[in-house]
Scaffold this active site. Structure first.
Site, PDB file in Angstrom:
ATOM      1  CG  ASP A 457       7.602 -59.606  21.291  1.00  0.00           C
ATOM      2  OD1 ASP A 457       7.368 -59.196  22.436  1.00  0.00           O
ATOM      3  OD2 ASP A 457       7.152 -60.691  20.871  1.00  0.00           O
ATOM      4  NE  ARG A 461       2.793 -62.588  20.084  1.00  0.00           N
ATOM      5  CZ  ARG A 461       3.160 -62.476  18.812  1.00  0.00           C
ATOM      6  NH1 ARG A 461       2.257 -62.337  17.865  1.00  0.00           N
ATOM      7  NH2 ARG A 461       4.432 -62.502  18.498  1.00  0.00           N
ATOM      8  CD  GLU A 463       6.149 -63.733  21.689  1.00  0.00           C
ATOM      9  OE1 GLU A 463       5.105 -63.919  21.060  1.00  0.00           O
ATOM     10  OE2 GLU A 463       7.268 -64.101  21.286  1.00  0.00           O
ATOM     11  CG  ASP A 470      11.437 -58.382  17.699  1.00  0.00           C
ATOM     12  OD1 ASP A 470      12.197 -59.362  17.557  1.00  0.00           O
ATOM     13  OD2 ASP A 470      10.211 -58.459  17.527  1.00  0.00           O
ATOM     14  CD1 TRP A 522      15.651 -62.590  18.240  1.00  0.00           C
ATOM     15  CD2 TRP A 522      16.230 -62.974  16.104  1.00  0.00           C
ATOM     16  NE1 TRP A 522      14.520 -62.539  17.463  1.00  0.00           N
ATOM     17  CE2 TRP A 522      14.837 -62.761  16.158  1.00  0.00           C
ATOM     18  CE3 TRP A 522      16.814 -63.214  14.864  1.00  0.00           C
ATOM     19  CZ2 TRP A 522      14.023 -62.794  15.024  1.00  0.00           C
ATOM     20  CZ3 TRP A 522      16.008 -63.256  13.719  1.00  0.00           C
ATOM     21  CH2 TRP A 522      14.632 -63.043  13.808  1.00  0.00           C
ATOM     22  CD  GLU A 725       4.104 -61.102  15.094  1.00  0.00           C
ATOM     23  OE1 GLU A 725       2.909 -61.105  15.465  1.00  0.00           O
ATOM     24  OE2 GLU A 725       4.966 -61.858  15.570  1.00  0.00           O
ATOM     25  CG  HIS A 740       5.402 -57.343  16.568  1.00  0.00           C
ATOM     26  ND1 HIS A 740       4.698 -57.988  17.553  1.00  0.00           N
ATOM     27  CD2 HIS A 740       6.517 -58.101  16.349  1.00  0.00           C
ATOM     28  CE1 HIS A 740       5.364 -59.093  17.909  1.00  0.00           C
ATOM     29  NE2 HIS A 740       6.478 -59.175  17.200  1.00  0.00           N
TER      30      HIS A 740
HETATM   31  C1  BGC Z   1       8.183 -62.487  18.326  1.00  0.00           C
HETATM   32  C2  BGC Z   1       9.112 -61.831  17.340  1.00  0.00           C
HETATM   33  C3  BGC Z   1      10.425 -62.503  17.580  1.00  0.00           C
HETATM   34  C4  BGC Z   1      10.197 -63.888  17.033  1.00  0.00           C
HETATM   35  C5  BGC Z   1      11.382 -64.747  16.936  1.00  0.00           C
HETATM   36  C6  BGC Z   1       7.971 -63.886  17.852  1.00  0.00           C
HETATM   37  O1  BGC Z   1       7.098 -64.588  18.642  1.00  0.00           O
HETATM   38  O2  BGC Z   1       7.013 -61.787  18.494  1.00  0.00           O
HETATM   39  O3  BGC Z   1       9.015 -60.538  17.175  1.00  0.00           O
HETATM   40  O4  BGC Z   1      11.534 -61.849  17.124  1.00  0.00           O
HETATM   41  O5  BGC Z   1       9.180 -64.551  17.747  1.00  0.00           O
HETATM   42  O6  BGC Z   1      11.257 -65.468  15.828  1.00  0.00           O
END
Ligand code: BGC
Length: 877
Positions: A457, A461, A463, A470, A522, A725, A740
């Site tokens: 994504d 960060r 993550e 995504d 998703w 994002e 993003h």
């Molecule tokens: C991510 C998104 C992801 C989302 C889900 C975020 O923290 O970066 O791109 O799809 O969470 O809601």
């Protein structure tokens, strides 16, 4: 400095120049999509592109030869003359392939007229280890360096290293790093599957004393363990196996700590020169320990590895505070920097990475959340220049702060290293509109920054997850710009690996963040990416492999639905300006899953399933209309743009009840929002295609070139070099990544609508192509090219007030309909390479390769076989 992406891939000269006529050798040989493949499937599939000097050509037969000898002395498979037009995904059908071997293959073909081509150049592929019993070693661990010495009683003629080193590893033989991969192996659900990497190490070995070393990082595994099987063949046939076991030695190396998010700390004083060479005194090293192996099966990493793919020279350096130097790399990207430094022993140099700066020129790291993104290098200080790059971390950044540097750094003290899964560029798009070209640039950097063995994504960060929405939202864009097939084949297997017995999939794959079951929008990544790979590559095996999984996900959604409505939703149309009801979004994706399950069943000959899921889809469609149509506002859901887009995109509006949904949508975009989108990531993908499909490319173009908030152009006007994002410009500690790729879905529309390159869903994999440019707004020209498995597809047009010129290329073996938009030219005359092919409202036959033409409402449409064409349409204006 910015990278130059190829605006156009070269069309093979053979297609353009007159040459001795006839079929030319096939090129672009691939095994399971890879040019340099190592496979562990028993029947790998071969693909090649056909070349011919004439237009309208195709393959009528082919012959594939596979051998374990480069000279083909002994043949493992000689297909003989196979009467078939198939030049992609031809499955191996020879003697069972042997494990751990190199194979050579070549192919020739017969054209439409039975003329035979010369053989292609010989291509090679390797096989992995087919059975678990061939791994003689054990997973070992200890500290982060492992070593083993051994002696070879002869000259090595063939050696392969099979290595699974978790989380990340670097393999070294006799003092050298093996190969050019970094951050190996790809991230998987380790208790289901561990990827191993295969290296040809013949040239790293020598007769007599040898040493092998492994450096380990935590990676996504969070711990360190390695399994190595080194199979060596000596001159004369003797075989030697070196495997990881308790006879190895281990010690902590100079990497003091490593973390994907936080960075790497490296103390060069702890280097032990020669540790990876024979003759090193390892008396102080401890014996390696056998460690608990991850439970997953071992599979070959059958996708492009992560590599350092490019260098970036910083644009400028400033010093906002004494002793702190900030570099602007000019581009947001994934990777790290290489540092060059000279200074006293023990000096600590710190590199911090960020996407943003404060007004005073210092780094703003608020949006990295807890990721420290800091590399620290301690100098060995022996006089010479020291060069350092981290090994087991990566950062998403544009700015770097250097501190603790001995003396005054220069602009070339650091150099950016661009790091991602090394997918090959496959497409190019350019146009006369600068902002679209900049957006294309941002999309390319956004996508590649986020290919790190899984589609992530974000890159900066704490993550960097394989968030599934995504992933599917930018999949088509990625496939039109890069050779993504092997990457997604791997990702789909990872999705199947995490699927539960109840059919559930997860929000992220591998599953670390988010929930099980995934939000239906998703989880849709499963059916959708399977479908995209099938559509873009004509890959039936992907349908076979995933049909049951896709069906199980559809069934799970059914089990949670009530009267055709699926209500559960975690995120829905994520990060919108105006939200859309979650149950509407989930029901849309429930329908999409049922519909695709039905399509896949039909293609696989499962007629009962095809029928059952068609019925289910029909019920959902009815339920959708019943539940979400709101007569009082004459719109779906809450009237949001996404509510209308989703209803229209898959035809959920009952045909027998004409509803003014399109009108509502257009009014809202144009008048309600002054030509802006208010959608989140989901609506943003489908709205562009919907507008293109319904003749409103003019509006899509205005949206794509809009520069005020909210829009893609707004990001660009505010300095974005990738995609944000959020539509909003935010820089605080909240969720606001500046790299993003999920809003990059618009990139697919560049190819399909502006350049006009489209596949035919009924004859996928570009077997049949629709070239249909939609010259919108003030666009004067646009150009798209795509290197498909079958060969290059090109559509490149330019218009003047009195003419429309189109260059198109269709691969040998494919056919196309080519639409020349009439616009306000009427009556029109069309010439192809100077010859009149349309006049007086009628087709004028005779041009090689063209087989007919017709006029539709807005275009003259030619039927064409393979070849390169130049059309020129003129008319009174
Ligand atoms: C991510 C998104 C992801 C989302 C889900 C975020 O923290 O970066 O791109 O799809 O969470 O809601």
């Amino acid at each position: 400095m910015r990278l130059q992406w190829p605006a156009l891939l070269a069309i093979p000269v053979s297609l353009l120049l007159a040459q001795p006529s006839g079929p030319l050798p096939p090129s672009g040989l691939r095994v399971e999509y890879l040019a340099e493949a190592v496979v562990d499937v028993p029947q790998p599939r071969f693909s090649w592109a056909l070349n011919h000097t004439e237009r309208g050509q195709k393959q009528s037969a082919c012959q594939v030869m596979v051998s374990a000898e480069p000279g083909f002395e002994v043949v493992a498979w000689d297909s003989g003359r196979l009467a078939s037009s198939q030049s992609t995904h031809v499955a191996y059908a020879g003697k069972p392939l042997e494990s751990g071997r190199a194979y050579y293959w070549k192919v020739r073909y017969w054209d439409r007229d039975g003329k035979e081509s010369p053989y292609s150049a010989v291509s090679r592929f390797d096989t992995g280890l087919f059975s678990a019993s061939e791994w003689k070693g054990k997973f070992i661990g200890g500290a982060n360096q492992l070593r083993k010495e051994f002696s070879l009683p002869g000259r090595p003629v063939r050696a392969r290293a099979y290595i699974a080193g978790l989380g990340y590893h670097e393999l070294r033989v006799n003092g050298r790093k093996v190969g050019d991969h970094v951050l190996d192996p790809g991230w998987t659900t380790y208790d289901k599957r561990v990827l191993y990497v295969v290296h040809d190490v013949t040239r790293y070995l020598q007769p007599g004393a040898n040493a092998v070393g492994i450096v380990l990082g935590q990676g996504w595994y969070g711990s360190r363990a390695a399994l190595l099987q080194l199979n060596i063949e000596l001159e004369g046939g003797q075989r030697v196996e070196i495997v990881s076991d308790a006879t190895w030695k281990t010690a902590q190396g100079p990497i003091v700590s490593d973390s994907i998010y936080d960075g790497e700390t490296y103390d060069a004083r702890l280097e032990a020169p020669g540790w990876d060479r024979p003759g090193f005194d390892d008396a102080a090293w401890k014996p390696a320990s056998l460690v608990d192996a991850p439970k997953g099966v071992l599979s070959v990493q059958m996708m492009p590895p992560i590599r350092v793919v490019d260098n970036i020279v910083p644009l400028k350096m400033t010093s906002p505070r004494p002793g702190s130097y900030v570099y602007d790399m000019g581009q947001n990207f994934s990777g790290w920097v290489e540092l060059r430094v000279r200074g006293p022993r023990g000096t600590q140099v710190k590199l911090r990475h960020a996407e943003l700066l404060y007004d005073d020129g210092t780094l703003n790291v608020e949006n990295l959340r807890t990721a420290k993104a800091t590399d620290i290098y301690t100098l060995r200080g022996e006089g010479g220049e020291e060069v350092y790059q981290p090994r087991f971390t990566y950062h998403g950044f544009r700015y770097v702060e250097l501190s603790g540097f001995p003396g005054a750094p220069k602009l070339d003290t650091i150099r950016g290293k661009v790091v991602h899964s090394a997918v090959k560029p496959a497409g190019g798009f350019a146009s006369s509109k600068a902002i679209l070209n900049q957006l294309q640039h941002n999309i390319l950097w956004g996508v590649t920054s986020n290919l790190h063995s899984v589609p992530t994504d974000c890159n900066q960060r704490n993550e960097r997850m394989g968030w599934m929405a995504d992933a599917h939202l930018y999949a088509e864009t990625a496939m039109l710009n890069f050779d993504m097939a092997a990457f997604y084949t791997n990702f789909l297997r990872s999705i199947r690996d995490i699927q539960g017995p109840d059919g559930t999939v997860t929000d992220t794959v591998p599953h670390k963040y988010g929930q099980r079951p995934a939000d239906p929008a998703w989880g849709a990544a499963y059916p959708l990416i399977v479908w995209y790979v099938y559509q873009y590559q004509g890959d039936r095996r992907i349908l076979e492999q995933h049909y049951e999984g896709v069906k199980a996900w559809t069934e799970y959604q059914r089990s949670r639905s009530q009267d055709g409505i699926l209500s559960f939703s975690h995120y829905g149309d994520w990060v919108p300006i105006e939200p859309t009801p979650g149950d509407l979004v989930s029901t849309f994706y429930f329908y999409y899953s049922a519909h695709l399950t039905s399509r896949m069943a039909a293609l696989l000959g499962k007629t009962a399933d095809a029928e059952a899921y068609r019925t289910l889809a029909g019920q959902i469609r009815e339920a959708f209309d019943k539940k979400f149509w709101r007569p009082e506002i004459q719109a779906y859901g809450n009237g949001s743009q996404t509510s209308q887009v989703l209803a229209l995109y898959l035809g959920l509006v009952p045909p027998e009840k004409p509803r003014p949904v399109m009108g509502h949508l257009i009014n809202d975009i144009v008048y309600g929002r002054n030509t802006h989108l208010t959608t989140g990531i989901l609506g943003a993908k489908y709205v562009m295609e919907l507008l293109a499909r319904t003749g409103r490319s003019d509006l899509a173009y205005e949206l794509a070139t809009q520069t005020t908030y909210p829009s893609w152009g707004y990001m660009i006007e505010h300095g974005a070099t990738t995609l944000w994002e959020l539509w909003q410009e935010k820089t605080g500690p909240s969720m606001n990544s500046h790299n993003h790729p999920m809003f990059g879905s618009v990139g697919a529309w560049f190819y399909s609508a502006l350049a006009g390159i489209n596949l035919d869903p009924e004859r996928p994999g570009y077997e049949r192509i629709r070239i249909q440019p939609q010259p919108a707004g003030d666009l004067r020209w646009a150009s798209g090219s795509l290197d498909t498995l079958r060969g290059p597809v090109v559509s490149s047009w330019r218009r003047t007030p009195g003419s429309f010129r189109l260059e198109a290329a269709i691969p040998v073996g494919s056919e196309a309909e080519i639409h020349l938009p009439i616009g306000n030219l009427s009556p029109v005359v069309v010439k192809e390479s100077g010859r009149v092919v349309w006049k007086d409202n009628a087709y004028q036959p005779g041009a090689p390769g063209l087989t007919g033409a017709r006029q539709t409402a807005g275009a003259v449409v030619f039927e064409a076989g393979s070849g390169a064409y130049v059309f020129e349409m003129t008319g009174a204006n």
